[in-house]
Design a protein around this motif. Sequence first.
Motif: not given
Length: 213
Positions: A144-146, A142
């Motif tokens: 690496e995610r927005t 997570n």
Amino acid sequence: LYNTLDIIRWEAMYEAEGESAVTQMIEKFSRLCRMGMRTGGNTITLKEGIEHARTYLDVINFRHREKIQLEIDMQADEEAIYIPQFMLQPIMENAVVHAFDDGSSGYRIVIRACITGADLQITVRDNGKGMSREEVDQLTANMERTDVADENIGLVNVYQRIRLFYGDACGIGITSRLGEGTEIRITLPVRKHSENMEKSKGEEDGIQSFNCR
């Protein structure tokens, strides 16, 4: 905001004929607000970061009969090393809200910092409920995610902000076991002055990268 808080604090002191738990809460909260609204460079000294984390826990502990203990182990010059603002407090908040289930009996957070070569290593460890391997893997992914769930947003913001500042020369690692607690390991390049840092800064300095895992 500060003036209003001061007026409320002095009125409470007048009513209580001196300091009380309420006036202390107002004073700590006012200090936390001032730290959060600090202007200037987007980095602060490690000492200021620790004080921010300590003040946050002071505010949280007002609602707990048995206080969450904070242990600090600094093996670096905390007045000479600079870190990004709002880095430690969100990690501590994760522990308070999720690892401790909003309780405080016997709970503890330990913050350690040391310098290894060109890197500053900071660990934040709690003795809360911990996570399974699957939960750790999901949380790592997570970062690496927005588009993440609210319960992960604090750590994700910290990770993405330090990547913005330092590029590949930084990282966050997570170790956790169910029933034993969680340790967050932060690696940053050593900085000895405050600055508005750019993504390319760490790459220009040629500092070795540290990948999250």
